[in-house]
Design a protein around this motif. Structure first.
Motif, PDB file in Angstrom:
ATOM      1  N   ALA A   1       1.536  12.658   7.136  1.00 39.77           N
ATOM      2  CA  ALA A   1       2.972  12.486   7.373  1.00 39.77           C
ATOM      3  C   ALA A   1       3.813  12.359   6.104  1.00 39.77           C
ATOM      4  CB  ALA A   1       3.189  11.241   8.246  1.00 39.77           C
ATOM      5  N   CYS A   2       3.260  11.843   5.021  1.00 40.69           N
ATOM      6  CA  CYS A   2       4.073  11.552   3.836  1.00 40.69           C
ATOM      7  C   CYS A   2       4.578  12.846   3.201  1.00 40.69           C
ATOM      8  CB  CYS A   2       3.243  10.771   2.825  1.00 40.69           C
ATOM      9  SG  CYS A   2       4.133  10.486   1.289  1.00 40.69           S
ATOM     10  N   ALA A   3       5.871  12.887   2.958  1.00 34.73           N
ATOM     11  CA  ALA A   3       6.488  14.091   2.383  1.00 34.73           C
ATOM     12  C   ALA A   3       5.942  14.416   1.005  1.00 34.73           C
ATOM     13  CB  ALA A   3       7.999  13.888   2.298  1.00 34.73           C
ATOM     14  N   PHE A   4       5.371  13.415   0.327  1.00 35.40           N
ATOM     15  CA  PHE A   4       4.910  13.634  -1.044  1.00 35.40           C
ATOM     16  C   PHE A   4       3.399  13.863  -1.127  1.00 35.40           C
ATOM     17  CE2 PHE A   4       8.812  11.307  -0.865  1.00 35.40           C
ATOM     18  CZ  PHE A   4       9.620  12.129  -1.640  1.00 35.40           C
ATOM     19  N   LEU A   5       2.722  13.699   0.017  1.00 36.58           N
ATOM     20  CA  LEU A   5       1.283  13.970   0.041  1.00 36.58           C
ATOM     21  C   LEU A   5       0.982  15.274   0.772  1.00 36.58           C
ATOM     22  CD1 LEU A   5      -0.076  10.408   0.951  1.00 36.58           C
ATOM     23  CD2 LEU A   5      -0.065  11.510  -1.299  1.00 36.58           C
TER      24      LEU A   5
ATOM     25  N   ARG B   1       0.853  -1.193   0.000  1.00 31.90           N
ATOM     26  CA  ARG B   1       0.000   0.000   0.000  1.00 31.90           C
ATOM     27  C   ARG B   1       0.887   1.239   0.000  1.00 31.90           C
ATOM     28  NH1 ARG B   1      -4.284   1.073   4.433  1.00 31.90           N
ATOM     29  NH2 ARG B   1      -4.420  -1.087   5.021  1.00 31.90           N
ATOM     30  N   ARG B   2       0.715   2.078  -0.986  1.00 29.79           N
ATOM     31  CA  ARG B   2       1.550   3.261  -1.126  1.00 29.79           C
ATOM     32  C   ARG B   2       0.690   4.437  -1.568  1.00 29.79           C
ATOM     33  NH1 ARG B   2       4.540   0.770   1.466  1.00 29.79           N
ATOM     34  NH2 ARG B   2       6.608  -0.019   0.945  1.00 29.79           N
ATOM     35  N   PRO B   3       0.078   5.156  -0.638  1.00 28.57           N
ATOM     36  CA  PRO B   3      -0.819   6.236  -1.046  1.00 28.57           C
ATOM     37  C   PRO B   3      -0.159   7.291  -1.941  1.00 28.57           C
ATOM     38  CG  PRO B   3      -1.130   5.701   1.246  1.00 28.57           C
ATOM     39  CD  PRO B   3       0.058   4.911   0.805  1.00 28.57           C
ATOM     40  N   ALA B   4       1.157   7.480  -1.843  1.00 32.29           N
ATOM     41  CA  ALA B   4       1.792   8.493  -2.716  1.00 32.29           C
ATOM     42  C   ALA B   4       2.024   7.959  -4.126  1.00 32.29           C
ATOM     43  CB  ALA B   4       3.106   8.975  -2.103  1.00 32.29           C
TER      44      ALA B   4
ATOM     45  N   TYR C   1      -1.303   7.434   9.559  1.00 31.11           N
ATOM     46  CA  TYR C   1      -1.051   8.880   9.508  1.00 31.11           C
ATOM     47  C   TYR C   1      -0.536   9.355   8.166  1.00 31.11           C
ATOM     48  CZ  TYR C   1      -1.257   8.174  14.527  1.00 31.11           C
ATOM     49  OH  TYR C   1      -1.657   7.828  15.776  1.00 31.11           O
ATOM     50  N   VAL C   2      -0.552   8.470   7.173  1.00 31.70           N
ATOM     51  CA  VAL C   2       0.191   8.769   5.951  1.00 31.70           C
ATOM     52  C   VAL C   2      -0.244  10.065   5.272  1.00 31.70           C
ATOM     53  CG1 VAL C   2      -1.237   7.302   4.452  1.00 31.70           C
ATOM     54  CG2 VAL C   2       1.120   7.773   3.822  1.00 31.70           C
ATOM     55  N   LYS C   3      -1.522  10.361   5.292  1.00 30.93           N
ATOM     56  CA  LYS C   3      -1.980  11.566   4.569  1.00 30.93           C
ATOM     57  C   LYS C   3      -1.342  12.833   5.121  1.00 30.93           C
ATOM     58  CE  LYS C   3      -6.468  10.389   2.786  1.00 30.93           C
ATOM     59  NZ  LYS C   3      -7.804  10.276   3.323  1.00 30.93           N
TER      60      LYS C   3
ATOM     61  N   LEU D   1       5.044   8.594  -6.647  1.00 25.51           N
ATOM     62  CA  LEU D   1       5.947   9.515  -5.956  1.00 25.51           C
ATOM     63  C   LEU D   1       6.516   8.931  -4.661  1.00 25.51           C
ATOM     64  CD1 LEU D   1       4.292  13.020  -6.411  1.00 25.51           C
ATOM     65  CD2 LEU D   1       6.190  11.993  -7.649  1.00 25.51           C
ATOM     66  N   CYS D   2       6.076   7.745  -4.305  1.00 27.61           N
ATOM     67  CA  CYS D   2       6.529   7.128  -3.060  1.00 27.61           C
ATOM     68  C   CYS D   2       8.050   6.930  -3.076  1.00 27.61           C
ATOM     69  CB  CYS D   2       5.842   5.775  -2.894  1.00 27.61           C
ATOM     70  SG  CYS D   2       6.488   4.821  -1.522  1.00 27.61           S
ATOM     71  N   SER D   3       8.706   7.304  -1.979  1.00 24.32           N
ATOM     72  CA  SER D   3      10.167   7.125  -1.897  1.00 24.32           C
ATOM     73  C   SER D   3      10.522   5.893  -1.068  1.00 24.32           C
ATOM     74  CB  SER D   3      10.810   8.357  -1.269  1.00 24.32           C
ATOM     75  OG  SER D   3      10.453   8.424   0.103  1.00 24.32           O
ATOM     76  N   GLU D   4       9.534   5.043  -0.794  1.00 22.76           N
ATOM     77  CA  GLU D   4       9.779   3.811  -0.015  1.00 22.76           C
ATOM     78  C   GLU D   4      10.392   4.131   1.342  1.00 22.76           C
ATOM     79  OE1 GLU D   4       8.801   0.917  -0.997  1.00 22.76           O
ATOM     80  OE2 GLU D   4       8.286   1.419  -3.063  1.00 22.76           O
ATOM     81  N   CYS D   5       9.882   5.176   2.013  1.00 23.43           N
ATOM     82  CA  CYS D   5      10.488   5.551   3.296  1.00 23.43           C
ATOM     83  C   CYS D   5      10.204   4.521   4.379  1.00 23.43           C
ATOM     84  CB  CYS D   5      10.016   6.934   3.739  1.00 23.43           C
ATOM     85  SG  CYS D   5       8.369   6.962   4.484  1.00 23.43           S
ATOM     86  N   GLY D   6       9.215   3.661   4.158  1.00 22.98           N
ATOM     87  CA  GLY D   6       8.964   2.572   5.099  1.00 22.98           C
ATOM     88  C   GLY D   6       7.786   2.809   6.022  1.00 22.98           C
ATOM     89  N   LEU D   7       7.309   4.054   6.128  1.00 26.76           N
ATOM     90  CA  LEU D   7       6.204   4.344   7.050  1.00 26.76           C
ATOM     91  C   LEU D   7       5.006   3.445   6.769  1.00 26.76           C
ATOM     92  CD1 LEU D   7       5.435   6.717   9.231  1.00 26.76           C
ATOM     93  CD2 LEU D   7       3.878   7.400   7.415  1.00 26.76           C
ATOM     94  N   CYS D   8       4.734   3.218   5.476  1.00 25.35           N
ATOM     95  CA  CYS D   8       3.523   2.481   5.109  1.00 25.35           C
ATOM     96  C   CYS D   8       3.666   0.971   5.300  1.00 25.35           C
ATOM     97  CB  CYS D   8       3.123   2.832   3.680  1.00 25.35           C
ATOM     98  SG  CYS D   8       2.644   4.558   3.539  1.00 25.35           S
ATOM     99  N   ASP D   9       4.836   0.509   5.731  1.00 21.70           N
ATOM    100  CA  ASP D   9       4.989  -0.902   6.093  1.00 21.70           C
ATOM    101  C   ASP D   9       4.623  -1.124   7.554  1.00 21.70           C
ATOM    102  OD1 ASP D   9       5.952  -1.347   3.556  1.00 21.70           O
ATOM    103  OD2 ASP D   9       8.050  -1.147   4.144  1.00 21.70           O
TER     104      ASP D   9
HETATM  105 FE1  SF4 Z   1       5.788   5.986   0.369  1.00 24.49          FE
HETATM  106 FE2  SF4 Z   1       6.696   6.801   2.771  1.00 24.49          FE
HETATM  107 FE3  SF4 Z   1       4.795   8.228   1.464  1.00 24.49          FE
HETATM  108 FE4  SF4 Z   1       4.207   5.797   2.498  1.00 24.49          FE
HETATM  109  S1  SF4 Z   1       4.838   7.670   3.663  1.00 24.49           S
HETATM  110  S2  SF4 Z   1       3.606   6.578   0.459  1.00 24.49           S
HETATM  111  S3  SF4 Z   1       6.157   4.661   2.180  1.00 24.49           S
HETATM  112  S4  SF4 Z   1       6.932   7.909   0.811  1.00 24.49           S
END
Ligand code: SF4
Ligand code: FAD
Length: 402
Positions: A46-50, A22-25, A42-44, A28-36
């Motif tokens: 917290a994610c640097a790209f959202l 699951r990668r809401p970005a 909190y992704v909406k 643009l996801c940078s695989e930072c690991g938060l979504c694992d």
């Molecule tokens: Fe990808 Fe990290 Fe954004 Fe989740 S929080 S979508 S893992 S860049």
């Protein structure tokens, strides 16, 4: 919205998600690991790209956001001091002289932290990142040297909570640290220390392979590489030899799509939210560049000060013309013949920007390229995603008409 305060579903385990599922970005996801982790909740925010919120998070982390009246702050962010430094006794096999690993070791051995989040590699592949919580000097040393690929550092956040650690050091690059700062209050820590590195032009593991194969004479023996201040990529090989390839001779037409879309959309080159940043780009060749952002950063640096040789940062030259001229080359993927690339490299090295001016050159070149990328590929995100300081940097240049 800055860091997240509410904690409703925090401890609800994400339903047996496979890493990466699951990668809401999206792209643009940078695989930072938060979504694992269950922090995906909190992704909406917290994610640097959202949700670009660097100024708000700077205020929380440093007590102030960067002063937009000061061009120095546009470039280097909130800081108390900068310097050039190198270890008197470098750590063999580190990316540079090993200041990052030395700080982490000192933090652990002094008892300031109980663990250090850092990135080792898998047993099979020296460039495949494997985030860990290191609890010994040996485990920190095993994480030395860059794994020049996207790394899911935040995937260990659940482990942090399970370990019941209260004092933690996290080492990471800008996108990882933005998401970390956003969920910091949820981690149940008494004290979080953040040691950042600058980061630019990162790639997936497959992208790295393509980069090595199109650029190095011997891709399989490369142990480490860096885009250096002498305008060349330095590849270090297993036998200790150094191969140098001029930036201007890179096969940009083939490499155009190699950099991750997240990195083509990133405006946090200098890791604005870390307490202390250790890179190289604002320092003379052979030295590391240190940016102390707040008291916590100074506390970390003080622990290793007696291991370092230091000198003030300097700045020389004027980058503007070189940046303006490189915009179409970056944009259109122009490749110079090798003889011309070498000549250009030599001339630019002699008269080109040095010290902090080199850092500004690199920031300007990447921000203009990335601004054009976001404008073309995600026009609906442009206004909110590009921070105000980056708009001011890009505003100094004439960009190609669409
Ligand atoms: Fe990808 Fe990290 Fe954004 Fe989740 S929080 S979508 S893992 S860049
Ligand atoms: P070492 O003591 O060798 O320690 C390196 C540390 O980096 C380790 O603790 C490890 O946990 C961490 N690390 C390794 N790979 C990753 C990763 N993929 N993600 C997060 N953390 C990681 N500096 C600049 O000035 N300009 C740049 O353009 C630049 N680009 C970089 C790109 C990447 C992907 C990375 C990881 C770093 C980059 N740096 C850049 C920082 C620089 O290359 C050195 O890492 C830094 O100066 C520290 O050197 P050292 O010898 O003290 O590190």
């Amino acid at each position: 919205m800055a860091s997240v305060n509410s904690s409703p579903a925090k401890h609800q385990k994400s339903k047996a998600l496979k890493p990466g599922s699951r990668r809401p970005a999206k792209e643009l996801c940078s695989e930072c690991g938060l979504c694992d982790t269950y922090y995906i909740h909190y992704v909406k925010e917290a994610c640097a790209f959202l949700n670009q919120q660097i100024a708000e998070l700077e205020t929380e982390a440093h007590g102030q956001s960067r002063n937009l009246e000061h061009p120095e702050d546009w470039y280097f962010g909130v800081h108390q001091q900068m310097m050039a430094a190198k270890k008197k006794e470098p750590i063999a096999g580190a990316q540079w002289t090993g200041i990052v690993s030395s700080i982490a070791i000192a933090m652990l051995n002094s008892g300031k932290v109980e663990g250090v989040v850092c990135v080792q590699n898998t047993p099979e592949d020296r460039f495949q990142p494997m985030p860990v919580i290191a609890r010994t000097t040996e485990e920190i040393l095993a994480a030395r040297v860059n794994k020049p690929t996207l790394s899911p550092n935040l995937s260990i956040l659940e482990q942090v909570e399970r370990s019941r650690m209260k004092r933690l050091l996290v080492i990471g690059v800008g996108c990882q640290i933005q998401a970390l700062r956003a969920v910091e209050k949820q981690l149940g820590l008494e004290k979080l220390y953040v040691l950042g590195t600058p980061c630019v032009d990162n790639v997936t593991r497959a992208g790295l392979q393509k980069f090595l194969e199109t650029t190095s004479r011997s891709p399989e023996t490369v142990v480490h590489y860096e885009f250096m201040q002498d305008f060349r990529v330095h590849f270090k090989h297993e036998d200790g030899t150094i191969e140098k390839v001029p930036f201007f001779g890179l096969k940009t037409n083939q490499l155009k799509d190699v950099f991750a879309p997240s990195c083509m959309s990133c405006f946090d080159y200098v890791n604005s939210l870390a307490d202390l940043v250790v890179g190289y780009m604002g320092a003379p060749f052979g030295w590391q560049w240190i940016v102390v952002r707040n008291h916590t950063g100074q506390e970390m640096l003080d622990l290793v000060h007696n291991q370092l040789e230091t000198q003030p940062v300097t700045s020389q030259g004027d980058r503007h013309q070189a940046v303006q001229q490189s915009i179409p080359a970056y944009d259109q993927g122009v490749t110079l013949p090798m003889w011309a690339a070498k000549m250009m490299g030599v001339v630019i090295e002699k008269i080109g920007p040095k010290g902090l001016e080199y850092a500004r050159f690199s920031i300007d070149s990447h921000f203009t390229r990335n601004y054009l990328y976001v404008k073309r590929h995600h026009p609906e995100k442009l206004a909110a995603h590009v921070p105000e300081y980056a708009k001011r940097i890009v505003g100094q240049y004439k960009l190609p008409k669409e």
